[in-house]
Design an enzyme around this catalytic site. Structure first.
Site, PDB file in Angstrom:
ATOM      1  N   CYS A 263       0.826  -1.213   0.000  1.00  0.00           N
ATOM      2  CA  CYS A 263       0.000   0.000   0.000  1.00  0.00           C
ATOM      3  C   CYS A 263       0.863   1.267   0.000  1.00  0.00           C
ATOM      4  O   CYS A 263       0.708   2.130  -0.870  1.00  0.00           O
ATOM      5  CB  CYS A 263      -0.965  -0.034   1.181  1.00  0.00           C
ATOM      6  SG  CYS A 263      -0.213  -0.552   2.737  1.00  0.00           S
TER       7      CYS A 263
HETATM    8  N1  NAP Z   1      -4.508  -4.342   4.919  1.00  0.00           N
HETATM    9  C1  NAP Z   1      -3.980  -3.624   3.956  1.00  0.00           C
HETATM   10  O1  NAP Z   1      -4.224  -2.417   3.812  1.00  0.00           O
HETATM   11  C2  NAP Z   1      -3.032  -4.271   2.958  1.00  0.00           C
HETATM   12  C3  NAP Z   1      -2.623  -3.528   1.861  1.00  0.00           C
HETATM   13  C4  NAP Z   1      -1.756  -4.108   0.922  1.00  0.00           C
HETATM   14  C5  NAP Z   1      -1.333  -5.408   1.115  1.00  0.00           C
HETATM   15  N2  NAP Z   1      -1.714  -6.093   2.208  1.00  0.00           N
HETATM   16  C6  NAP Z   1      -1.231  -7.464   2.366  1.00  0.00           C
HETATM   17  O2  NAP Z   1      -2.301  -8.342   2.027  1.00  0.00           O
HETATM   18  C7  NAP Z   1      -2.228  -9.519   2.832  1.00  0.00           C
HETATM   19  C8  NAP Z   1      -3.543  -9.684   3.564  1.00  0.00           C
HETATM   20  O3  NAP Z   1      -3.728  -8.556   4.411  1.00  0.00           O
HETATM   21  P1  NAP Z   1      -5.014  -8.362   5.295  1.00  0.00           P
HETATM   22  O4  NAP Z   1      -4.872  -7.016   5.898  1.00  0.00           O
HETATM   23  O5  NAP Z   1      -6.245  -8.682   4.519  1.00  0.00           O
HETATM   24  O6  NAP Z   1      -4.767  -9.494   6.417  1.00  0.00           O
HETATM   25  P2  NAP Z   1      -5.767 -10.069   7.500  1.00  0.00           P
HETATM   26  O7  NAP Z   1      -6.911  -9.114   7.699  1.00  0.00           O
HETATM   27  O8  NAP Z   1      -4.927 -10.412   8.686  1.00  0.00           O
HETATM   28  O9  NAP Z   1      -6.316 -11.420   6.844  1.00  0.00           O
HETATM   29  C9  NAP Z   1      -5.518 -12.537   6.607  1.00  0.00           C
HETATM   30  C10 NAP Z   1      -6.349 -13.647   5.957  1.00  0.00           C
HETATM   31  O10 NAP Z   1      -5.475 -14.737   5.640  1.00  0.00           O
HETATM   32  C11 NAP Z   1      -5.983 -15.957   6.197  1.00  0.00           C
HETATM   33  N3  NAP Z   1      -4.813 -16.735   6.632  1.00  0.00           N
HETATM   34  C12 NAP Z   1      -3.966 -16.431   7.657  1.00  0.00           C
HETATM   35  N4  NAP Z   1      -2.979 -17.354   7.732  1.00  0.00           N
HETATM   36  C13 NAP Z   1      -3.222 -18.257   6.736  1.00  0.00           C
HETATM   37  C14 NAP Z   1      -2.569 -19.455   6.311  1.00  0.00           C
HETATM   38  N5  NAP Z   1      -1.459 -19.889   6.919  1.00  0.00           N
HETATM   39  N6  NAP Z   1      -3.086 -20.123   5.266  1.00  0.00           N
HETATM   40  C15 NAP Z   1      -4.201 -19.686   4.626  1.00  0.00           C
HETATM   41  N7  NAP Z   1      -4.872 -18.572   4.996  1.00  0.00           N
HETATM   42  C16 NAP Z   1      -4.386 -17.858   6.037  1.00  0.00           C
HETATM   43  C17 NAP Z   1      -6.895 -15.521   7.337  1.00  0.00           C
HETATM   44  O11 NAP Z   1      -7.960 -16.456   7.524  1.00  0.00           O
HETATM   45  P3  NAP Z   1      -7.794 -17.814   8.336  1.00  0.00           P
HETATM   46  O12 NAP Z   1      -6.719 -17.590   9.360  1.00  0.00           O
HETATM   47  O13 NAP Z   1      -9.149 -18.063   8.920  1.00  0.00           O
HETATM   48  O14 NAP Z   1      -7.412 -18.850   7.305  1.00  0.00           O
HETATM   49  C18 NAP Z   1      -7.452 -14.190   6.838  1.00  0.00           C
HETATM   50  O15 NAP Z   1      -8.604 -14.405   6.049  1.00  0.00           O
HETATM   51  C19 NAP Z   1      -1.037  -9.317   3.787  1.00  0.00           C
HETATM   52  O16 NAP Z   1       0.082  -9.969   3.270  1.00  0.00           O
HETATM   53  C20 NAP Z   1      -0.829  -7.818   3.788  1.00  0.00           C
HETATM   54  O17 NAP Z   1       0.510  -7.446   4.043  1.00  0.00           O
HETATM   55  C21 NAP Z   1      -2.584  -5.565   3.135  1.00  0.00           C
END
Ligand code: NAP
Length: 344
Positions: free
Chosen positions: A151
């Site tokens: 981001c």
């Molecule tokens: N938030 C932002 O603004 C943003 C912006 C750009 C990029 N990102 C990147 O996008 C990714 C997701 O971010 P987020 O903010 O959406 O994270 P989040 O809210 O913490 O969600 C993570 C998701 O991944 C799943 N997960 C966790 N561990 C897992 C595993 N070992 N195997 C399969 N599924 C798993 C979780 O569900 P379960 O644990 O139930 O499986 C959950 O649905 C991250 O890498 C982050 O750095 C985020």
């Protein structure tokens, strides 16, 4: 054209549910599988009532067998998850867009140092395409594996791209950027609690943030040699949005900067260069895939100040992923991404 079957790994997270919000309205997409280990078996609209009437699926566990039936899989998972499944999916002919950082850096040593783990498939780093469309559109078109940018890197790189391409940057670039709390994801952590993040403001990771090597690599893609970069992220007491203020030394006064920025982005549907003298607000992009930019030269001095704003969950994550998806399948760039920002 028949619909493209997609899967989402990590459908309960903030970027996962943002992907769902965008993809349920995408005319060329059929959502085939959405995973969550914690919520498997539960209906998606039970967990997210905002999606009631828009999707008739339950969360499943992340299995390569089910995901292998898709045309493309989005990984909206923590760093280090996608790299364990991507080689098998690619072998099965599935294309992948990873919203995490597993494939963003070309150099495996650098990746391992910053992310503190061993890379599971370093042989794919060269092939992976860095998915900032304004920088890398042609490579995205034919990619099997797209590394969706972070981001902060999206806001900062779009802010400096016109200057870098024109070879105008002289010396260190200073990027002072602020993010809303959803940037940290949905998992429980003390720093994201309302009473910790609300009604307060602070910098973090000043001595080194993981987005630093990513932005430096992007600067190198723009102009060969990457200038030195100082990047200071801050946490803002709001839910969505990133505001980047980037300071660049541009002693050359012969170029009309407003014109330079407008020309650079004239064919880009999601970058809006504001009129001279403007100050973009994060709420002017809330819920949309738009990056709004203003360029200033305060006091006609050597330092140019670029202000850029995005919604971290849309242009900073899920929206950019859908933009890359459209490019990979030769679709209209704005398909599924035409939302007007929410105001107020
Ligand atoms: N938030 C932002 O603004 C943003 C912006 C750009 C990029 N990102 C990147 O996008 C990714 C997701 O971010 P987020 O903010 O959406 O994270 P989040 O809210 O913490 O969600 C993570 C998701 O991944 C799943 N997960 C966790 N561990 C897992 C595993 N070992 N195997 C399969 N599924 C798993 C979780 O569900 P379960 O644990 O139930 O499986 C959950 O649905 C991250 O890498 C982050 O750095 C985020």
């Amino acid at each position: 054209m028949s619909k493209i079957k997609v899967g989402i790994v990590g459908g309960t997270g903030y970027t996962g549910v943002e992907l769902l919000r965008l993809l349920v309205s995408h005319p060329q997409v059929s959502i085939a599988a959405v995973t969550s280990r914690a919520e498997q078996g539960k209906r998606i609209d039970d967990i997210y009532p905002s999606l009631r009437g828009r999707i008739d699926l339950a969360f499943t566990e992340p299995s390569v067998e089910v995901l292998g039936e898709c045309d493309l899989v989005f990984f909206a998972t923590p760093n280090g998850v996608a790299m364990k499944m991507v080689p098998t999916l690619l072998q099965q002919g599935v294309r992948v867009i990873d919203l995490a950082a597993d494939f963003r850096l070309k150099d495996v040593q650098t990746w391992q140092e910053w992310y503190g783990m061993e890379h599971a498939c370093p042989e794919l780093l060269e092939e992976a395409v860095y998915g900032l469309p304004e920088l890398n559109r042609e490579a995205v078109e034919s990619a099997r594996l797209v590394a969706n940018p972070g981001c902060y890197p999206t806001a900062i790189q779009l802010g400096v791209l016109p200057l870098m391409r024109a070879g105008l940057c002289n010396g260190t670039i200073i990027a002072d950027a602020k993010s809303g709390v959803s940037g940290a994801g949905r998992q429980a952590q003390v720093g994201s609690l309302l009473c910790e993040a609300g009604d307060s403001f602070k910098a973090y990771a000043v001595s080194g943030h993981r987005h630093l090597p990513e932005i430096s690599q992007g600067l190198g893609m723009m102009a060969g040699d990457a200038p030195e970069l100082v990047f200071v992220p801050h946490l803002l007491p709001m839910i969505r949005g990133i505001h980047a203020t980037t300071y660049v030394s541009v002693p050359d006064r012969s170029v009309d900067l407003q014109q330079l920025f407008e020309n650079c982005y004239k064919n880009e549907p999601f970058v809006d260069v504001l009129p001279a003298g403007s100050h973009p607000e994060t709420r002017s992009v809330r819920g949309s895939n738009i990056c709004r930019i203003a360029v200033h030269r305060p006091g006609n001095g050597d330092t140019v100040v670029v202000l850029s704003v995005i919604d971290n969950l849309v242009k900073g994550a899920a929206g950019q992923a859908v933009q890359n998806f459209n490019i990979m399948y030769g679709l209209e760039p704005a398909l599924g991404l035409e939302q007007v920002p929410l105001s107020p």
